[in-house]
Design an enzyme around this catalytic site. Structure first.
Site, mmCIF file in Angstrom:
data_model
loop_
_atom_site.group_PDB
_atom_site.id
_atom_site.type_symbol
_atom_site.label_atom_id
_atom_site.label_comp_id
_atom_site.label_asym_id
_atom_site.label_seq_id
_atom_site.Cartn_x
_atom_site.Cartn_y
_atom_site.Cartn_z
ATOM 1 N N ASP A 21 -12.538 -4.091 1.971
ATOM 2 C CA ASP A 21 -13.661 -4.609 2.764
ATOM 3 C C ASP A 21 -14.417 -3.477 3.455
ATOM 4 O O ASP A 21 -15.037 -3.673 4.502
ATOM 5 C CB ASP A 21 -13.190 -5.645 3.785
ATOM 6 C CG ASP A 21 -12.152 -5.109 4.755
ATOM 7 O OD1 ASP A 21 -11.682 -3.972 4.562
ATOM 8 O OD2 ASP A 21 -11.801 -5.830 5.721
ATOM 9 N N ASP B 171 -9.893 0.491 2.380
ATOM 10 C CA ASP B 171 -9.678 -0.945 2.199
ATOM 11 C C ASP B 171 -10.794 -1.547 1.348
ATOM 12 O O ASP B 171 -11.922 -1.022 1.302
ATOM 13 C CB ASP B 171 -9.653 -1.657 3.559
ATOM 14 C CG ASP B 171 -8.248 -1.768 4.138
ATOM 15 O OD1 ASP B 171 -7.270 -1.462 3.427
ATOM 16 O OD2 ASP B 171 -8.130 -2.155 5.322
ATOM 17 N N LYS C 154 0.820 -1.213 0.000
ATOM 18 C CA LYS C 154 0.000 0.000 0.000
ATOM 19 C C LYS C 154 0.852 1.261 0.000
ATOM 20 O O LYS C 154 0.378 2.332 -0.392
ATOM 21 C CB LYS C 154 -0.924 0.012 1.229
ATOM 22 C CG LYS C 154 -2.102 -0.935 1.125
ATOM 23 C CD LYS C 154 -2.738 -1.269 2.461
ATOM 24 C CE LYS C 154 -3.171 -0.102 3.280
ATOM 25 N NZ LYS C 154 -3.960 -0.524 4.476
ATOM 26 N N HIS D 86 -16.470 -0.662 8.007
ATOM 27 C CA HIS D 86 -15.293 -1.491 7.742
ATOM 28 C C HIS D 86 -15.591 -2.917 8.217
ATOM 29 O O HIS D 86 -15.628 -3.180 9.414
ATOM 30 C CB HIS D 86 -14.098 -0.902 8.496
ATOM 31 C CG HIS D 86 -12.782 -1.450 8.073
ATOM 32 N ND1 HIS D 86 -11.592 -0.973 8.561
ATOM 33 C CD2 HIS D 86 -12.441 -2.437 7.206
ATOM 34 C CE1 HIS D 86 -10.590 -1.624 8.011
ATOM 35 N NE2 HIS D 86 -11.081 -2.532 7.193
#
Length: 335
Positions: A121, A119, A103, A257
């Site tokens: 997810d 992210d 990242k 998240h």
């Protein structure tokens, strides 16, 4: 005392001007099913009427059919090379965390002035474009929670201390030294790409011993002096629902998240601990409602042959350009 975090974030009200370019960015690796999360994220941003594109930083092992799915959803796909920490004997909290050091490559995306990392997810349920207007020069993210078993190695967990409720257990400075600095969850953050920062990140990661939470620990160390907490509505870590419900107004949450064990909507069975909760099942359903909504699929503009259609198309392109949502890719020469 608890850290001062305004429950309502105030930012200047203005749009990107003067050639300023902004984008959301996420990260994808491997051949697995995480691509579903990124597709869902792209559709969620579209439903929230974000003005800005979603850039997907992909490792070379992401297959072509997954890349095509992302392009078909209007994403800007950018291949990056992996970043590895120094070889060591560290057992990461999750085995796959090691690849997340890659990242760090997103700091190289200097064609954008400011980016919001999310992210794969994560789902965005309300527009958060205003976060791009936060003052420059700071690193913005939501504070993490130390109460889950994945933190069992830490002194915070062992004494029952959590920065989400710092007045509940007093930090024993005489025994453990100064209270730890505020620690953010790296699943969502607002940052400014910069080549100098990028090169320094890559140099620093070569000499810093890896720790259990991999790049999250590293980013916390690197940006600790400029980190500014933002309210948890911008990155609801699901454990907050059972660990600190007093800090959460679920109807106000903008970003969820799905990072708890068993919480990934595309793998959800409801069998893991806490996954049988009604609020969790509701949030998983909300994710699927967006993922399955075909009206949220990206739609290309079809060029017509009339002058009127051409004018409309040109206006559409200009609007996208002003919003920083249009990407130009040079076609290969036919020569």
């Amino acid at each position: 005392m608890a850290p001062e975090i305004n429950t309502k974030l105030t930012v200047p009200v203005h749009s990107a001007t003067g050639g300023e370019k902004r984008a959301y960015v996420t990260f994808l690796a491997g051949t697995g099913d995480y691509v579903k999360g990124v597709v869902g994220l792209a559709k969620g941003l579209r439903k929230a009427k974000s003005k800005y594109p979603l850039v997907v930083a992909v490792l070379p092992d992401v297959p072509e059919d997954h890349r095509k799915q992302l392009v078909d959803q209007g994403c800007v796909v950018k291949e990056i090379e992996p970043v590895y920490p120094p070889e060591n004997q560290t057992e990461f909290a999750m085995a796959y965390y090691v690849i997340n050091y890659s990242k760090l490559r997103i700091w190289e995306f200097v064609e954008y002035n400011k980016m919001i990392y999310l992210d794969g997810d994560i789902q965005v349920f309300d527009n958060i474009d205003h976060l791009f207007d936060l003052p420059n020069g700071q690193f913005y993210a939501v504070m993490d929670c130390f109460c889950e078993k994945t933190w069992s190695h830490s002194p915070q967990y062992k004494i029952g201390y959590c920065q989400q409720c710092p007045d509940k257990v007093t930090w024993p400075e005489a025994k453990l030294g100064p209270k730890p600095p505020l620690y953010f969850n790296a699943g969502m953050f607002v940052y400014e790409p910069n080549l100098s920062t990028y090169h320094n990140l890559l140099e620093t990661v070569k000499i810093v011993p890896p720790t259990l939470f991999a790049e999250q620990d590293f980013l916390n160390m690197y940006f600790k002096d400029i980190y500014k907490p933002i309210p948890p509505v911008y990155n609801l870590v699901l454990a907050m629902l059972w660990r600190h419900p007093e800090n959460i107004e679920l109807d106000q949450v903008k970003v969820v998240h799905y990072c708890a064990a068993g919480a990934k909507p595309w793998r959800f069975t409801g069998e893991e601990e806490n996954m049988d909760r009604e609020d969790i099942k509701m949030l998983v359903k909300k994710w699927w409602d967006i993922y399955n909504d075909e009206s949220l699929d990206y739609k290309n503009v079809v060029i017509g042959d009339s002058h009127k259609k051409q004018q409309t198309l040109q206006q559409f392109i200009e609007a996208l350009s002003e919003a920083g949502a249009l990407q130009y890719v040079k076609a290969p020469s036919a020569a």
